[in-house]
Design an enzyme around this catalytic site. Sequence first.
Site, short mmCIF file in Angstrom:
data_model
loop_
_atom_site.label_atom_id
_atom_site.label_comp_id
_atom_site.label_asym_id
_atom_site.label_seq_id
_atom_site.Cartn_x
_atom_site.Cartn_y
_atom_site.Cartn_z
N MET A 157 -37.53 -82.00 -77.47
CA MET A 157 -37.69 -80.98 -78.18
C MET A 157 -36.80 -79.86 -77.69
O MET A 157 -36.92 -79.55 -76.73
CB MET A 157 -39.13 -80.26 -78.27
CG MET A 157 -40.11 -81.44 -78.94
SD MET A 157 -39.65 -81.45 -80.80
CE MET A 157 -39.95 -79.84 -81.58
N CYS A 199 -46.14 -87.56 -76.87
CA CYS A 199 -46.01 -86.00 -76.33
C CYS A 199 -47.45 -85.53 -76.19
O CYS A 199 -48.17 -85.69 -77.11
CB CYS A 199 -45.17 -85.04 -77.61
SG CYS A 199 -45.21 -83.57 -77.15
N HIS A 208 -42.69 -94.73 -71.79
CA HIS A 208 -42.74 -93.67 -70.79
C HIS A 208 -43.71 -94.28 -69.75
O HIS A 208 -45.00 -93.89 -69.91
CB HIS A 208 -42.99 -92.02 -71.48
CG HIS A 208 -42.87 -91.49 -70.56
ND1 HIS A 208 -42.80 -90.22 -70.57
CD2 HIS A 208 -42.80 -91.16 -69.01
CE1 HIS A 208 -42.50 -89.21 -69.59
NE2 HIS A 208 -42.44 -89.81 -68.58
N ASN A 265 -38.92 -96.06 -70.42
CA ASN A 265 -38.32 -94.68 -70.21
C ASN A 265 -39.30 -93.90 -68.98
O ASN A 265 -40.31 -94.30 -68.75
CB ASN A 265 -38.70 -93.93 -71.41
CG ASN A 265 -38.61 -92.29 -71.48
OD1 ASN A 265 -39.56 -91.87 -72.05
ND2 ASN A 265 -37.75 -91.88 -71.00
N GLY A 295 -38.09 -91.42 -65.20
CA GLY A 295 -37.50 -91.59 -63.93
C GLY A 295 -36.18 -92.09 -63.59
O GLY A 295 -35.75 -92.47 -62.41
N GLY A 355 -33.96 -89.26 -70.20
CA GLY A 355 -34.30 -87.93 -70.91
C GLY A 355 -33.43 -87.04 -70.31
O GLY A 355 -32.20 -86.81 -70.49
#
Length: 337
Positions: A18, A99, A170, A210, A212, A234
């Site tokens: 975002m 999220c 994640h 996803n 690290g 990310g």
Amino acid sequence: MVNPPALLDRRLSVAPMMDWTDSHYRSFARLLSRHTLLYTEMVTTGALVHGDRARFLHFDPAEHPLALQLGGSDPADLARCAQMGADWGYDEINLNVGCPSDRVQNGRFGACLMAEPALVADCVAAMKAAVTIPVTVKSRIGIDDRDSYEDLVAFTQAVAAAGCDALIVHARKAWLQGLSPRENREVPPLRWDWVLALKRDFPALPMVLNGGVTRLDQVEELLSEQQIDGVMIGREAYQNPWLLADVDRCLFGAENPVTTPQQALDAYIPYVERQLADGVPLASMTRHLLGLFHGCPGAKAWRRTLSEQAHRPGAGIEVLKAAAAQVRPREALLADA
């Protein structure tokens, strides 16, 4: 022509973030790597159903391959929005089940949906019935007290049975109460081992790890030795965008589009000029470039110049050029070595 699910290459992707992965960032990232899969910021179903559809769905054709991430929990609304995304030309529709922010929880979507795997499965099935492009899910490994490996397996079984084309995990749990979104990216321990075990337990489901990962050698090791289907990066890909500049050679066996940060900047300038002509403020684009010269002498002056001058009324290309003039490029350092 849209790639069928089996042909969408997931070896490396940049996470949906975002306020960060907007069209300006994605257009720049595409100059660094032609093959990395890019994702939009999360777009809520309410924004698309009731808001300015063009504003939220617009992208430059050069951004392909590109996935649209949706936030929502109503199967009918998600199916409708998935169809919008497919009609707009996206290559994939992704459902946000990761999220942890309060705003997202209040809307009954994001990570809190991990407590309702049957509902997530209904959402996936509805989207799959509405589009022919891949429908994927991005999740955590667990939430709050629903954080056992068995819970993760049950969630995965549900979305896989619904037809999910890939699961992006994640590798941290999310605390829905007591931690901020930022803390949720850093405090819960990473459990790559869970994601790798999940892939072994669901070998037919394409799976992306996803969390690290900050270096390409880590990506290569995960792809080759751990047999994961893909890796998503990310914050590191945003804060140090030059990380993407060697992806095409290392991971895809292709020629890198650019060989120096200055070449990347030169390639981006025509895009900036077109956007300026359309009335887009310079700072909307330069904010994504602050980390481009990370590690080069003059990088601090580059960041300071952009931060102080790009937001000024009428700021144009001259600001970018003035900032770049203060950087000593990496190739000069190699020549001195």
